[in-house]
Design a protein around this motif. Structure first.
Motif, mmCIF file in Angstrom:
data_model
loop_
_atom_site.group_PDB
_atom_site.id
_atom_site.type_symbol
_atom_site.label_atom_id
_atom_site.label_comp_id
_atom_site.label_asym_id
_atom_site.label_seq_id
_atom_site.Cartn_x
_atom_site.Cartn_y
_atom_site.Cartn_z
ATOM 1 N N THR A 2 -7.457 4.424 6.905
ATOM 2 C CA THR A 2 -7.682 3.695 5.670
ATOM 3 C C THR A 2 -6.621 4.070 4.653
ATOM 4 O O THR A 2 -6.336 5.233 4.422
ATOM 5 C CB THR A 2 -9.073 4.014 5.111
ATOM 6 N N SER A 3 -6.020 3.060 4.020
ATOM 7 C CA SER A 3 -4.985 3.302 3.028
ATOM 8 C C SER A 3 -5.601 3.854 1.748
ATOM 9 O O SER A 3 -6.618 3.367 1.263
ATOM 10 C CB SER A 3 -4.233 2.003 2.734
ATOM 11 N N ILE A 4 -5.001 4.912 1.191
ATOM 12 C CA ILE A 4 -5.524 5.535 -0.024
ATOM 13 C C ILE A 4 -5.192 4.695 -1.250
ATOM 14 O O ILE A 4 -6.027 4.462 -2.122
ATOM 15 C CB ILE A 4 -4.943 6.958 -0.188
ATOM 16 N N LEU A 5 -3.959 4.220 -1.318
ATOM 17 C CA LEU A 5 -3.480 3.522 -2.501
ATOM 18 C C LEU A 5 -3.277 2.033 -2.276
ATOM 19 O O LEU A 5 -2.749 1.349 -3.137
ATOM 20 C CB LEU A 5 -2.157 4.145 -2.969
ATOM 21 N N GLY A 6 -3.680 1.539 -1.128
ATOM 22 C CA GLY A 6 -3.398 0.152 -0.803
ATOM 23 C C GLY A 6 -2.093 0.036 -0.043
ATOM 24 O O GLY A 6 -1.391 1.020 0.200
ATOM 25 N N SER A 7 -1.745 -1.168 0.319
ATOM 26 C CA SER A 7 -0.580 -1.391 1.166
ATOM 27 C C SER A 7 0.609 -1.979 0.408
ATOM 28 O O SER A 7 1.559 -2.467 1.004
ATOM 29 C CB SER A 7 -0.943 -2.330 2.324
ATOM 30 N N GLY A 8 0.556 -1.954 -0.911
ATOM 31 C CA GLY A 8 1.626 -2.531 -1.703
ATOM 32 C C GLY A 8 2.920 -1.750 -1.608
ATOM 33 O O GLY A 8 2.954 -0.573 -1.212
ATOM 34 N N LEU A 9 4.016 -2.403 -2.019
ATOM 35 C CA LEU A 9 5.344 -1.798 -1.944
ATOM 36 C C LEU A 9 5.427 -0.501 -2.731
ATOM 37 O O LEU A 9 5.954 0.500 -2.245
ATOM 38 C CB LEU A 9 6.381 -2.801 -2.473
ATOM 39 N N MET A 10 4.916 -0.478 -3.942
ATOM 40 C CA MET A 10 5.041 0.700 -4.791
ATOM 41 C C MET A 10 4.181 1.864 -4.307
ATOM 42 O O MET A 10 4.445 3.010 -4.643
ATOM 43 C CB MET A 10 4.654 0.338 -6.233
ATOM 44 N N ALA A 11 3.134 1.555 -3.525
ATOM 45 C CA ALA A 11 2.243 2.616 -3.052
ATOM 46 C C ALA A 11 2.693 3.225 -1.734
ATOM 47 O O ALA A 11 2.273 4.330 -1.379
ATOM 48 C CB ALA A 11 0.821 2.055 -2.898
ATOM 49 N N GLN A 15 2.216 7.719 0.352
ATOM 50 C CA GLN A 15 1.248 7.989 1.398
ATOM 51 C C GLN A 15 1.945 8.514 2.650
ATOM 52 O O GLN A 15 3.042 8.052 2.994
ATOM 53 C CB GLN A 15 0.479 6.700 1.734
ATOM 54 N N HIS A 16 1.324 9.456 3.301
ATOM 55 C CA HIS A 16 1.909 10.042 4.493
ATOM 56 C C HIS A 16 1.921 9.026 5.635
ATOM 57 O O HIS A 16 0.959 8.298 5.848
ATOM 58 C CB HIS A 16 1.112 11.273 4.931
#
Length: 491
Positions: A2-11, A15-16
Motif C-alpha cells: 500500500t502506498s503511504i503518500l499515494g502514487s503521484g509524481l511528487m510523492a 517512498q522506499h
C-alpha cells in the motif's frame, strides 16, 4: 504494498522502492573529453542495450551534424571538440549545421527482444522539434533548450529531455540510424531503473511513438485561394471516413493500450489560418457499430447514400484544431504542462509554421483492441498544407510481426526558406584575367580545404570506431551493474 503518500509524481521519491537506478551515456571511457558518439553516414549505433526487468526513466540528448563549407585554421584532430562554435565571419572556420538533419536521423526503440521497433521517428520530431526548426519549450514529458542565437533556426543547436517512463521486462534497446550524408554526433544520457521481479504481464503496456506526414494534405478545393472560414468551405463532414480524408495521427489494430498525445507541425501555404479542423477519435466498438447514412440524411444536411459507416459520431468528436490543442480563438504562444504552442505562426519565418502539442497524461484515451485518431485539415478537409505528427502511446506488444514504418529520407525533408550560403552568379572575370597572386590564393584555398576535410574525415572515422567500442562496453557495464545489484540482494 500500500502506498503511504499515494502514487503521484511528487510523492514517489519519498517512498522506499526496491530497485537499482543507473545510467548509460556517451561518456569518454578513456577518461578524456571526447564525450560523444559519432555515427558515420548510412550507419547505425546502439545507444543502450539493457537487460531487465526495468524502466527507462529519462532521456537527455544533445547532438549536431555539420556541413563544412571551407577550410578552418584549427584541424579537428587538434581541437578536441565536436563542432567549431566560432562565428564564420572571423575566418577561423567555415561551417554550418545541416538544416535538415533533425529529419534525416532516426531514433528507434525495441522492447523485450522484439524484432520490429516500437518507436521510430526522426530524432527532432520525437523530441517535439518540428520542421527541423529549433525552438525552446517546456512541458511535463518533454523539454527543449535552444541557444538564443539559434532560436527558430533550421538545424539549430538544442538539448532534448524526455521523462516518459518506458517499462520493459527482458530487454530495452535504443538505436540511432544516420540516414544523412554527413556524420552525426550524439551526446546522451539514458537513465533507468532495474527491478528484482518482472512487471506483471497482464498490466504491462510498452511505450510507442511513430511519425507521420502528409505533404500536402489532400484538400478538396482545387483552388488554393478558397479562404478558411469562407462561405464556400461550409460543407458537412459527417462520417470522417477515408472518403473525406481526415489526417490520421494514429491507428492501432489488434492491441490494447492508451493514447497519450502528439506533437503537430504545420506549414500553412495560404497565409490565413491552418485550423478549423475537428478532432475525431474512434475507439473499439466504434468500429463494430454501423450508422446508416440514410438515417443521417434525415437529421442533417448530409446527403445519405444508404451505405454503412463506422459509428457516428465517434466516441470523441471535437470542435477545431486549436480546441484539440486546448487553446482557443486560434493559437497562442505558450507552453503548459499538457498543451501548448512551440512555434507560433506569428513569430515564424513567413508566418507559415506552427508546432503544437497535447499530452493526454491525466486523460489518456484507452482502448482494448483498436483506435484511430484523426484531425480535419481545415473545416471538412478543404486545406492542402504540409502536416506532420509524432504520436505517443502505450500498448501491448504487437504479436503479428507487423512493424511501424516511416517515409524515406527524401520525403521527410522540411519545407523551408533558404539558409545555406549560396554562391553568387559566376564571376564575369575569366581565369586569364587573374593575377598570379590571385590564382595562387585560389589554389591555396583549395589545397587547405582538401587537407582540412581529409583531417576531419580521419578524425570522424576514428571517433566512429571508438563509439562502437564504447557502445559494446556500455552493454557490458549495464550487465555488470545488474549482476552486482542482484548479488548484493542475495547476501
Amino acid at each position: 504494498m500500500t502506498s503511504i503518500l499515494g502514487s503521484g509524481l511528487m510523492a514517489a521519491a519519498a517512498q522506499h522502492k526496491v530497485c537499482r537506478t543507473a545510467r548509460v551515456s556517451s561518456w569518454d571511457q578513456s577518461g578524456l573529453n571526447e564525450d560523444a558518439f559519432v555515427v558515420l553516414p548510412g550507419q547505425s549505433i546502439t545507444l543502450a542495450d539493457i537487460e531487465g526487468p526495468g524502466t527507462i526513466t529519462h532521456l537527455w540528448f544533445v547532438q549536431t551534424c555539420r556541413k563544412i563549407l571551407g577550410p578552418g585554421l584549427i584541424p579537428y584532430s587538434k581541437s578536441g571538440v565536436a563542432m567549431m562554435e566560432v562565428h564564420n565571419a572571423l575566418g577561423l572556420n567555415y561551417e554550418i549545421s545541416d538544416p535538415d538533419y533533425y529529419r534525416k536521423v532516426l531514433i528507434k526503440m525495441y522492447w523485450d527482444n522484439s524484432e520490429t521497433p516500437s518507436v521510430i521517428a526522426p530524432i527532432g520530431d520525437f523530441f517535439c522539434l518540428g520542421h527541423s526548426m529549433a525552438a525552446n519549450f517546456q512541458s511535463l514529458p518533454f523539454t527543449v533548450s535552444v541557444k538564443p542565437s539559434e532560436e527558430r533556426a533550421f538545424g539549430g543547436s538544442a538539448a532534448f529531455n524526455c521523462y516518459l517512463p518506458m517499462p520493459f521486462n527482458s530487454r530495452a534497446r535504443i538505436e540511432i540510424e544516420n540516414q544523412n550524408d554527413e556524420a552525426y554526433i550524439q551526446y546522451f544520457y539514458i537513465d533507468y531503473e532495474l527491478y528484482p521481479e518482472p512487471h506483471p504481464t497482464d498490466k504491462l503496456l510498452y511505450f510507442h511513438a511513430s511519425w507521420n506526414r502528409s505533404n500536402p494534405t489532400p484538400g478538396w478545393t482545387t483552388d488554393p485561394s478558397v479562404q478558411t472560414n469562407s462561405l464556400e468551405t461550409q460543407i458537412p463532414n459527417l462520417d470522417g471516413a477515408d472518403t473525406t480524408r481526415n489526417y490520421t495521427i494514429l491507428e492501432v489494430d489488434g492491441a490494447a493500450g492508451s493514447y497519450i498525445g502528439c506533437n503537430h507541425s504545420v506549414t500553412h501555404f495560404q497565409g490565413t489560418w491552418w485550423g478549423e479542423g475537428d478532432d475525431m477519435i474512434w475507439v473499439d466498438d466504434d468500429f463494430d457499430a454501423t450508422t446508416d447514412t440514410a438515417t443521417l440524411s434525415k437529421l442533417s444536411k448530409f446527403q445519405g447514400s444508404g451505405r454503412k459507416l463506422n459509428a457516428w459520431p465517434p466516441s470523441f468528436h471535437g470542435t477545431g484544431g486549436e480546441d484539440y490543442f486546448s487553446q482557443g480563438w486560434g493559437m497562442q504562444k505558450n507552453a503548459y504542462p499538457f498543451c501548448g504552442t512551440i512555434i507560433h505562426e506569428e513569430d515564424s519565418p513567413n508566418k507559415a509554421y506552427q508546432v503544437s502539442y497535447r499530452w493526454h497524461l491525466p486523460d489518456p484515451v484507452r482502448f482494448e483492441n483498436k483506435i484511430k485518431v484523426t484531425l480535419e485539415h481545415g473545416h471538412a478537409n478543404h486545406l492542402s498544407d504540409d502536416w506532420s505528427t509524432t504520436a505517443y502511446w502505450y500498448q501491448t506488444l504487437n504479436k503479428s510481426g507487423k512493424g511501424l514504418t516511416i517515409l524515406p529520407v527524401d520525403q521527410r525533408i522540411p519545407r523551408k526558406t533558404e539558409i545555406t550560403p549560396k554562391a553568387p552568379e559566376k564571376s564575369t572575370v575569366s581565369e586569364g584575367q587573374l593575377s598570379e597572386l590571385q590564382r595562387k590564393m585560389l589554389k591555396q584555398r583549395q589545397d587547405r580545404f582538401d587537407e582540412f576535410v581529409a583531417d576531419r574525415n580521419s578524425w570522424l572515422e576514428r571517433r566512429a570506431k571508438d563509439s562502437k567500442i564504447r557502445a559494446e562496453n556500455n552493454v557490458q557495464i549495464a550487465k555488470d551493474i545488474r549482476s552486482r545489484w542482484l548479488a548484493s540482494r542475495s547476501k
